[in-house]
Design an enzyme around this catalytic site. Structure first.
Site, PDB file in Angstrom:
ATOM      1  N   ASP A   8     -19.856   2.212  -5.055  1.00 48.27           N
ATOM      2  CA  ASP A   8     -19.173   0.924  -5.139  1.00 48.27           C
ATOM      3  C   ASP A   8     -18.776   0.480  -3.734  1.00 48.27           C
ATOM      4  O   ASP A   8     -18.653   1.311  -2.821  1.00 48.27           O
ATOM      5  CB  ASP A   8     -17.928   1.023  -6.031  1.00 48.27           C
ATOM      6  CG  ASP A   8     -17.305  -0.340  -6.294  1.00 48.27           C
ATOM      7  OD1 ASP A   8     -18.031  -1.235  -6.756  1.00 48.27           O
ATOM      8  OD2 ASP A   8     -16.106  -0.507  -6.012  1.00 48.27           O
ATOM      9  N   HIS A  57      -8.260  -6.222  -3.392  1.00 51.12           N
ATOM     10  CA  HIS A  57      -8.314  -4.794  -3.041  1.00 51.12           C
ATOM     11  C   HIS A  57      -7.112  -4.292  -2.262  1.00 51.12           C
ATOM     12  O   HIS A  57      -6.923  -3.086  -2.125  1.00 51.12           O
ATOM     13  CB  HIS A  57      -9.589  -4.493  -2.249  1.00 51.12           C
ATOM     14  CG  HIS A  57      -9.881  -5.519  -1.178  1.00 51.12           C
ATOM     15  ND1 HIS A  57      -9.041  -5.737  -0.101  1.00 51.12           N
ATOM     16  CD2 HIS A  57     -10.920  -6.372  -1.031  1.00 51.12           C
ATOM     17  CE1 HIS A  57      -9.560  -6.692   0.665  1.00 51.12           C
ATOM     18  NE2 HIS A  57     -10.696  -7.101   0.125  1.00 51.12           N
ATOM     19  N   HIS A 152      -8.476  -2.923  -6.976  1.00 53.39           N
ATOM     20  CA  HIS A 152      -9.843  -2.452  -6.778  1.00 53.39           C
ATOM     21  C   HIS A 152      -9.896  -1.552  -5.551  1.00 53.39           C
ATOM     22  O   HIS A 152      -9.221  -1.795  -4.550  1.00 53.39           O
ATOM     23  CB  HIS A 152     -10.795  -3.638  -6.569  1.00 53.39           C
ATOM     24  CG  HIS A 152     -11.066  -4.411  -7.817  1.00 53.39           C
ATOM     25  ND1 HIS A 152     -12.174  -4.185  -8.605  1.00 53.39           N
ATOM     26  CD2 HIS A 152     -10.367  -5.399  -8.422  1.00 53.39           C
ATOM     27  CE1 HIS A 152     -12.149  -5.006  -9.637  1.00 53.39           C
ATOM     28  NE2 HIS A 152     -11.066  -5.752  -9.547  1.00 53.39           N
ATOM     29  N   ASP A 157     -13.033   3.172  -7.935  1.00 48.59           N
ATOM     30  CA  ASP A 157     -13.911   2.520  -8.910  1.00 48.59           C
ATOM     31  C   ASP A 157     -15.187   3.313  -9.136  1.00 48.59           C
ATOM     32  O   ASP A 157     -15.717   3.346 -10.249  1.00 48.59           O
ATOM     33  CB  ASP A 157     -14.247   1.098  -8.460  1.00 48.59           C
ATOM     34  CG  ASP A 157     -13.082   0.132  -8.657  1.00 48.59           C
ATOM     35  OD1 ASP A 157     -12.027   0.577  -9.160  1.00 48.59           O
ATOM     36  OD2 ASP A 157     -13.221  -1.052  -8.300  1.00 48.59           O
TER      37      ASP A 157
END
Length: 221
Positions: A8, A57, A152, A157
């Site tokens: 990711d 994030h 995130h 993730d």
């Protein structure tokens, strides 16, 4: 045994053609259907401000000061994923950014030329058409704990997606079918056995008149 790498990225925006860059790469290895401690994780100085993406994030411009640039981590990243099958959710997004970064560094080879890629977004659409397919929805579907995921993060993730992928491919779908077969189950006549061998020896005892009368009177009351 096939080597699986779940990968990711986090970025400054959604389109590399608009100048957005990668700021984090996270990857975790699956071996023998077990999530291992073999991981790749790097923050990247993007040479531009993070902007509004910080709301997604939480990675700030200040945090990224003195972090390596992508060309300083690319060789290690490619060595880590080489020879593996990549597992990515919404693969075109991450591959688009990775290939853009490689192109900026003069690398003409694309990631998908080096590794086969499984897109769990497309896999989910095939398995459950008409439902939601984002990572949060898949975690709810498979009962995967996301309490640590307040924002995130590429590595977090990737770790969560690894659990999702194992659940999606675990061969347990038949245990949780949304529809069931309610048709009556009828045994084939050949499966029904009747015991006729001692039929002549069976003694039948009939009720006498008194027992019959008591029986009839019971149902009149």
């Amino acid at each position: 045994m096939e080597r699986l790498i779940v990968l990711d990225t986090e970025t400054t925006g959604i389109d590399p053609q608009e100048g957005h860059r990668i700021i984090e790469v996270g990857a975790v290895q699956i071996e023998n259907r077990e999530i291992t401690n073999t991981e790749f994780h790097k923050y990247v100085q993007p040479n531009r401000i993070v902007g509004d993406s910080v709301k997604v994030h939480g990675i700030t411009d200040k945090f990224l000061i003195n972090k390596p640039q992508f060309n300083q981590i690319s060789d290690d990243l490619l060595s880590f994923i080489e020879g593996s099958t990549l597992i990515i959710h919404n693969a075109p997004f991450d591959l688009g950014f990775l290939n853009h970064e490689l192109k900026l560094n003069g690398v003409k080879t694309k990631v998908e030329d080096l590794c086969p890629v499984i897109d769990t977004l497309e896999l989910s659409k095939e398995q459950r058409p008409g439902t939601m397919h984002n990572l949060d929805a898949l975690c709810r579907r498979f009962g995967i704990d996301t309490s640590a995921r307040t924002r995130h993060g590429a590595l977090l993730d990737a770790q969560i997606l690894a659990q999702v992928y194992l659940a999606m491919t675990g061969g347990q779908s038949n245990l949780f079918q949304e529809t069931q077969n309610n048709e009556p189950q009828i045994s084939h006549p050949s499966m029904i056995k009747k015991n006729k061998s001692n039929k002549e020896k069976i003694k039948v005892v009939f009720a006498n008149e008194e027992e019959t009368e008591l029986h009839l009177n019971y149902f009149k009351n």
